[in-house]
Design a protein around this motif. Structure first.
Motif, mmCIF file in Angstrom:
data_model
loop_
_atom_site.group_PDB
_atom_site.id
_atom_site.type_symbol
_atom_site.label_atom_id
_atom_site.label_comp_id
_atom_site.label_asym_id
_atom_site.label_seq_id
_atom_site.Cartn_x
_atom_site.Cartn_y
_atom_site.Cartn_z
ATOM 1 N N TYR A 1 0.760 -1.146 -0.111
ATOM 2 C CA TYR A 1 0.115 0.051 0.028
ATOM 3 C C TYR A 1 0.801 1.235 0.009
ATOM 4 O O TYR A 1 0.369 2.570 -0.306
ATOM 5 N N ASN B 1 -9.575 -0.952 0.806
ATOM 6 C CA ASN B 1 -8.457 -0.308 1.654
ATOM 7 C C ASN B 1 -8.639 1.155 1.505
ATOM 8 O O ASN B 1 -8.573 2.043 0.504
ATOM 9 N N ARG B 2 -8.473 1.697 2.807
ATOM 10 C CA ARG B 2 -8.296 3.329 2.901
ATOM 11 C C ARG B 2 -7.359 3.469 4.115
ATOM 12 O O ARG B 2 -7.659 4.588 4.882
ATOM 13 N N THR B 3 -6.352 2.865 3.766
ATOM 14 C CA THR B 3 -5.065 3.352 4.884
ATOM 15 C C THR B 3 -4.249 4.226 4.079
ATOM 16 O O THR B 3 -2.998 4.933 4.887
ATOM 17 N N CYS B 4 -4.411 4.866 2.821
ATOM 18 C CA CYS B 4 -3.478 5.976 2.300
ATOM 19 C C CYS B 4 -3.850 7.333 2.941
ATOM 20 O O CYS B 4 -4.980 7.407 3.542
#
Length: 248
Positions: free
Chosen positions: A58, A198-201
């Motif tokens: 990521y 995914n929303r970890t950025c």
């Protein structure tokens, strides 16, 4: 004889070969190259190497692995394969028994995700195997590296980083707006996707009003169109989105 064998084993273990990977620094959305380095003593002969590179998919992606100067000098070829996201296997070998000297054995090209948050990310070596010209295993220790990522000062929509927002770049953000939500995806041109989990950025710079909610609102689109119409922008502290119209 038993004592002599024990002494040889003890001597070999005390002076293992070392395989290390460099530490690096890069901005989000850029590329960097890290060397994998072999260090051997005079009593070791390494003819082939295998190892896995572990990294955060990521934050970055490995785009290529090429032979370093030491592998080239020993006429070795480098092959690599993606095992799983975040794990690449590298094999350095050749149809010869040439010795690989100390030095760079592989150059790892990393593409840092455009949406990667600032931070320090581990770049680790695993499943490391060193082989002698006769196929015997050689003891090895590893030194892991890391990649320090700094957030770019450019707007997330500014894909070509020219301090301007083009019509194509506006339309891309309108696509995110029309989707009703967006996610992180390293492989896309801007580091985001209209589908995923995914929303970890780092959130898109157009998702700025209040707390980021992973949605682009109409007034956020209008702000980007304002920058587009003006023709240029620059970072600015204290504005609604962290940018101001015009060049500095």
């Amino acid at each position: 004889m038993a004592l002599m064998s024990g002494y040889i084993l003890s001597f070999s273990s005390a002076y293992p070969a070392v395989l290390s990977i460099e530490t690096g620094y890069a901005e989000s959305g850029t590329q960097t190259v890290l060397n994998t380095v072999l260090s051997v003593s005079n009593n070791e002969s390494v003819s082939a190497i295998q190892f896995d590179i572990l990294y955060n998919p990521y934050a970055c992606e490995i785009t290529t692995v090429t032979a370093g100067a030491s592998s080239v000098s020993a006429q070795k070829q480098v092959q690599y394969n993606i095992v799983t996201p975040g794990q690449v296997r590298v094999i350095i070998a050749g149809l010869n028994q040439n010795i690989i000297p100390s030095g760079s054995v592989a150059q790892i090209t990393l593409q840092v995700c455009a949406s990667a948050p600032a931070g320090v990310y581990d770049i680790s070596l695993s499943r490391t195997i060193l082989s002698s010209p006769t196929g015997a295993s050689i003891p090895v220790s590893v030194i892991h590296g890391n990649l320090t990522v700094q957030r770019s000062a450019y707007h997330s929509a500014d894909q070509n980083r020219d301090w301007k927002i083009s019509l194509t770049e506006v339309l891309r953000v309108i696509q995110l707006y029309n989707s009703g939500g967006f996610y992180c995806l390293c492989k896309t041109e801007d580091g985001y996707s209209v589908t995923g989990e995914n929303r970890t950025c780092s959130p898109h710079n157009s998702d700025y009003y209040g707390s980021p909610d992973w949605k682009i609102q109409l007034y956020e689109i209008l702000r980007l169109i304002q920058i587009y119409n003006y023709g240029s922008y620059h970072p600015a502290i204290g504005t609604e989105d962290g940018f101001a119209l015009g060049s500095t």
